[in-house]
Design an enzyme around this catalytic site. Sequence first.
Site, PDB file in Angstrom:
ATOM      1  N   SER A  89       0.834  -1.196   0.000  1.00  0.00           N
ATOM      2  CA  SER A  89       0.000   0.000   0.000  1.00  0.00           C
ATOM      3  C   SER A  89       0.875   1.255   0.000  1.00  0.00           C
ATOM      4  O   SER A  89       1.747   1.399  -0.848  1.00  0.00           O
ATOM      5  CB  SER A  89      -0.969  -0.049   1.188  1.00  0.00           C
ATOM      6  OG  SER A  89      -2.023   0.863   0.999  1.00  0.00           O
ATOM      7  N   ASP A 205      -5.376  -3.935  -2.699  1.00  0.00           N
ATOM      8  CA  ASP A 205      -4.360  -3.630  -1.691  1.00  0.00           C
ATOM      9  C   ASP A 205      -3.727  -4.898  -1.099  1.00  0.00           C
ATOM     10  O   ASP A 205      -4.422  -5.830  -0.687  1.00  0.00           O
ATOM     11  CB  ASP A 205      -5.025  -2.821  -0.568  1.00  0.00           C
ATOM     12  CG  ASP A 205      -4.033  -2.116   0.326  1.00  0.00           C
ATOM     13  OD1 ASP A 205      -3.173  -2.788   0.912  1.00  0.00           O
ATOM     14  OD2 ASP A 205      -4.124  -0.873   0.448  1.00  0.00           O
TER      15      ASP A 205
END
Length: 314
Positions: A89, A205
Site C-alpha cells: 500500500s 491492496d
Amino acid sequence: MVKITRNWIIRAGGALGLCLLLACQPPAPVPVPAVAPPPPTPVVPQGPPPKPKIALVLGGGAARGFAHIGVIRTLEQEKIPVDLVVGTSVGSLIGAIYAADRNSFELEWTAFQLQKEDLFDFGVLSTVVGMGFAKGDKLEAWVKGHIKPTDIEQLKIPFAAVATDLNWGQKVVLDRGSVARAVRASSAIPGVFQPVQHQGKILVDGGVVDNIPISVARAKGADIVIAVDISANVGNPNITNLVGVSLQAANIMFALNVDHARREADVLISPAIGDVGTLDFTQKKRCMEAGILAAQQSAPAIHRAIEKWVAARR
C-alpha cells in the site's frame, strides 16, 4: 744416589702444581650443531567482514505512511544500508520513491508534495457503476510524474510491491514491470479504490493478505529484516459515511494479519501514530517526526542484529 737440591724441589713442586691445576679445569664444551629456526607462520590477509543483506519492509497505512520517511532518514544517518525494499500500500509508494534515488532528502521533498487530491479521484459514476469510490488513475499518474524509472528493474535498490489477487485471495509480489502500476495495485484499498488489472490478474491492496510483508523479504534472501508497522488503532467511533465504513473494515483486516507477521521481523519499528486518520494528510510532519524517534530508539537493536550476524559468520 740422587742428589736432591733445592732447585730440583722447586721445579718438581711447580710441575706438580701445574698438573693439579690442569686436572681441576672443567672439560671443554662439546659443540652443539646449530638448529635452523622454524619458518614464520604465514600471515593470511583477512578480507572485509561479511555483510548481511538488509531488507526494509514498509507496511500500509495511507496518510500514516509519512512516518516511513522519518525511519528512512534515520537509517541513513545511522549508516545502516538498505539492500532491498518491500512495501504494501503506501509502503510501496514511499518505498518506490526511495528505491529510485536512495536519498532520504529527495524522498522527503517528493513525498511532502503529495496531497490527498493527488491520490483520490472520487467520482459519482465510479461509486455507482464501478467497484470503488476512486478509480486510482490520479495515483498512477502521480507516480509516473515523480519517479523517473518507469520499470521496477531500473530502480537503484531492488524493490517489490505486494498486492492481493481479488479473485483467489492470494498474495501477489510485483517485482518487475511498471512501477506506477505496481504501486497503484498495491494501494487499491478494497471499496475505496477500484481493483487494478495487472499482469493478468485483478488486484487490490496487499494489506488484505499481508500488511507487513516480511515473508516476501525473507523469500528474496534477506538476512536481516527491519519492518515498519504504521497500523491504525482499530477503535473508531467516528464512522459517518461509506468511505469510513470501507476504511474501518480495511483497518480491522490489516490489524489481524499484522499481529501475526510482525513477530517475524528482526527489528520492528512502530511509530506512535495509530490515532492518525487514514486520510488525514494534515499531520505529515508529526508522522515523520514519530518515524524518526521510533527509528532512533530501534537503532541500537539494528546494530546489534548486524553485529551478531557478522560474528556468527566469522
